[in-house]
Design an enzyme around this catalytic site. Sequence first.
Site, mmCIF file in Angstrom:
data_model
loop_
_atom_site.group_PDB
_atom_site.id
_atom_site.type_symbol
_atom_site.label_atom_id
_atom_site.label_comp_id
_atom_site.label_asym_id
_atom_site.label_seq_id
_atom_site.Cartn_x
_atom_site.Cartn_y
_atom_site.Cartn_z
ATOM 1 N N ASP A 184 0.880 -1.161 0.000
ATOM 2 C CA ASP A 184 0.000 0.000 0.000
ATOM 3 C C ASP A 184 0.927 1.223 0.000
ATOM 4 O O ASP A 184 2.118 1.109 0.303
ATOM 5 C CB ASP A 184 -0.873 -0.040 1.255
ATOM 6 C CG ASP A 184 -1.703 1.211 1.403
ATOM 7 O OD1 ASP A 184 -2.295 1.651 0.412
ATOM 8 O OD2 ASP A 184 -1.739 1.763 2.521
ATOM 9 N N LEU A 185 0.398 2.378 -0.366
ATOM 10 C CA LEU A 185 1.258 3.570 -0.429
ATOM 11 C C LEU A 185 1.106 4.468 0.807
ATOM 12 O O LEU A 185 2.024 4.600 1.626
ATOM 13 C CB LEU A 185 0.918 4.370 -1.695
ATOM 14 C CG LEU A 185 1.661 5.689 -1.868
ATOM 15 C CD1 LEU A 185 3.152 5.455 -2.101
ATOM 16 C CD2 LEU A 185 1.072 6.486 -3.039
ATOM 17 N N ASP A 186 -0.103 5.066 0.914
ATOM 18 C CA ASP A 186 -0.341 6.040 1.987
ATOM 19 C C ASP A 186 -0.277 5.366 3.366
ATOM 20 O O ASP A 186 -1.053 4.463 3.649
ATOM 21 C CB ASP A 186 -1.726 6.681 1.807
ATOM 22 C CG ASP A 186 -1.840 7.453 0.497
ATOM 23 O OD1 ASP A 186 -0.921 8.220 0.200
ATOM 24 O OD2 ASP A 186 -2.843 7.280 -0.220
ATOM 25 N N THR B 199 1.722 9.968 4.106
ATOM 26 C CA THR B 199 0.744 10.913 3.549
ATOM 27 C C THR B 199 -0.569 10.890 4.310
ATOM 28 O O THR B 199 -1.415 11.755 4.087
ATOM 29 C CB THR B 199 0.462 10.574 2.070
ATOM 30 O OG1 THR B 199 0.474 9.159 1.968
ATOM 31 C CG2 THR B 199 1.489 11.168 1.156
ATOM 32 N N LYS C 222 -8.874 5.580 6.262
ATOM 33 C CA LYS C 222 -7.631 5.061 5.676
ATOM 34 C C LYS C 222 -7.947 3.937 4.703
ATOM 35 O O LYS C 222 -8.728 3.037 5.019
ATOM 36 C CB LYS C 222 -6.693 4.563 6.780
ATOM 37 C CG LYS C 222 -6.047 5.710 7.544
ATOM 38 C CD LYS C 222 -5.010 5.206 8.530
ATOM 39 C CE LYS C 222 -4.413 6.369 9.294
ATOM 40 N NZ LYS C 222 -3.588 5.909 10.428
ATOM 41 N N SER D 63 -2.519 0.554 -4.309
ATOM 42 C CA SER D 63 -3.026 1.717 -3.569
ATOM 43 C C SER D 63 -4.396 2.153 -4.078
ATOM 44 O O SER D 63 -4.692 2.024 -5.265
ATOM 45 C CB SER D 63 -2.034 2.874 -3.739
ATOM 46 O OG SER D 63 -2.614 4.087 -3.316
ATOM 47 N N ALA D 64 -5.193 2.705 -3.176
ATOM 48 C CA ALA D 64 -6.506 3.245 -3.563
ATOM 49 C C ALA D 64 -6.380 4.636 -4.168
ATOM 50 O O ALA D 64 -7.329 5.167 -4.743
ATOM 51 C CB ALA D 64 -7.409 3.313 -2.329
ATOM 52 N N LYS E 253 -11.103 -0.930 -1.716
ATOM 53 C CA LYS E 253 -10.836 -1.771 -0.544
ATOM 54 C C LYS E 253 -11.984 -1.537 0.442
ATOM 55 O O LYS E 253 -12.437 -0.390 0.542
ATOM 56 C CB LYS E 253 -9.516 -1.364 0.129
ATOM 57 C CG LYS E 253 -8.285 -1.504 -0.757
ATOM 58 C CD LYS E 253 -7.064 -0.890 -0.067
ATOM 59 C CE LYS E 253 -5.867 -0.830 -1.012
ATOM 60 N NZ LYS E 253 -4.691 -0.161 -0.434
ATOM 61 N N GLU F 126 0.026 -3.331 4.654
ATOM 62 C CA GLU F 126 -1.121 -2.419 4.737
ATOM 63 C C GLU F 126 -1.215 -1.741 6.099
ATOM 64 O O GLU F 126 -0.958 -2.376 7.119
ATOM 65 C CB GLU F 126 -2.405 -3.230 4.561
ATOM 66 C CG GLU F 126 -3.079 -3.085 3.229
ATOM 67 C CD GLU F 126 -3.640 -1.698 2.938
ATOM 68 O OE1 GLU F 126 -3.764 -0.873 3.853
ATOM 69 O OE2 GLU F 126 -3.949 -1.452 1.766
ATOM 70 N N ASP F 127 -1.637 -0.475 6.096
ATOM 71 C CA ASP F 127 -1.841 0.212 7.377
ATOM 72 C C ASP F 127 -3.320 0.426 7.688
ATOM 73 O O ASP F 127 -3.645 0.987 8.727
ATOM 74 C CB ASP F 127 -1.154 1.591 7.367
ATOM 75 C CG ASP F 127 -1.874 2.572 6.453
ATOM 76 O OD1 ASP F 127 -2.254 2.159 5.334
ATOM 77 O OD2 ASP F 127 -2.080 3.725 6.855
HETATM 78 C C1 BG6 Z 1 -5.763 5.753 0.248
HETATM 79 C C2 BG6 Z 1 -5.790 6.613 1.482
HETATM 80 O O1 BG6 Z 1 -4.476 5.246 0.047
HETATM 81 O O2 BG6 Z 1 -6.145 6.512 -0.893
HETATM 82 C C3 BG6 Z 1 -7.151 7.280 1.652
HETATM 83 O O3 BG6 Z 1 -5.501 5.814 2.621
HETATM 84 C C4 BG6 Z 1 -7.496 8.037 0.378
HETATM 85 O O4 BG6 Z 1 -7.117 8.128 2.761
HETATM 86 C C5 BG6 Z 1 -7.439 7.099 -0.825
HETATM 87 O O5 BG6 Z 1 -8.807 8.599 0.480
HETATM 88 C C6 BG6 Z 1 -7.727 7.819 -2.131
HETATM 89 O O6 BG6 Z 1 -6.692 8.720 -2.358
HETATM 90 P P1 BG6 Z 1 -6.696 9.927 -3.386
HETATM 91 O O7 BG6 Z 1 -5.281 10.417 -3.340
HETATM 92 O O8 BG6 Z 1 -7.080 9.376 -4.718
HETATM 93 O O9 BG6 Z 1 -7.693 10.910 -2.896
HETATM 94 MG MG MG Z 2 -2.741 3.164 3.566
#
Ligand code: BG6
Ligand code: MG
Length: 218
Positions: A9-11, A17, A45, A114-115, A145, A169-170
């Site tokens: 996962d990224l964030d 972030t 998240k 990542s989402a 997710k 994943e967090d």
């Molecule tokens: C996830 C984050 O990685 O991405 C969420 O944990 C975020 O908080 C989601 O809403 C979507 O991200 P973005 O950058 O497309 O708004």
């Molecule tokens: Mg995350």
Amino acid sequence: MKTKGFIFDLDGVIVDTAKYHFLAWKKLANSLDISFSEAENEQLKGVSRVKSLEKILSWGNKTISEDTFNRLMAEKNEDYLGHISKMDEDEILPDVPRVLNLLKKEKQLISLGSASKNARTILERVSLNTCFDAIVDGNDVSKAKPDPEVFLIAAKQLGIAPKNCIVFEDSIAGVEAANVANMISVGIGSEDVLGHAQHIFKDFTEISDEFIKALIER
Ligand code: BG6
Ligand code: MG
């Protein structure tokens, strides 16, 4: 030698972030007179941008027009991108480069899962854009997710069976998605929140080279 698929996962896993998402959502929620704390943030998240705003509105019992909804999403993202534009490599979380380098050295396959629709921008900012064998992000999926779609696409792109993939994943939703995908879930964060992960570490400094090598060999 065995080859596994390692999906990150990224964030909140590679970069911190999560704090910028928090600031941007809090600003938006407060502008609508909806209170927003760390506890609410935890539930966002891993959750897509659209679903996040829907949740915030439901917490505040607010209904808004589609136009306002779209405007608020755009404003939140602009605000968020303002924070992102100042990021650099220093914001990669501790020991993430060590683990990535070890996986490269061991000739393992690595994907992002990542989402976020901003994932590629962020990877470029922290100079990790060429590090992955596959990048799957919010632009590639139709189901957010805890649906496992993002991880299953990543496994497919790597050419590795889901049971031979490991997900870092967090988020609550992300760990659930990894479990549903029949992958090994490694939670990054606190045990109280990520109790459903198969392994849990506070952060990557707690993950030893031996642990990674054992995952490769199992
Ligand atoms: C996830 C984050 O990685 O991405 C969420 O944990 C975020 O908080 C989601 O809403 C979507 O991200 P973005 O950058 O497309 O708004
Ligand atoms: Mg995350």
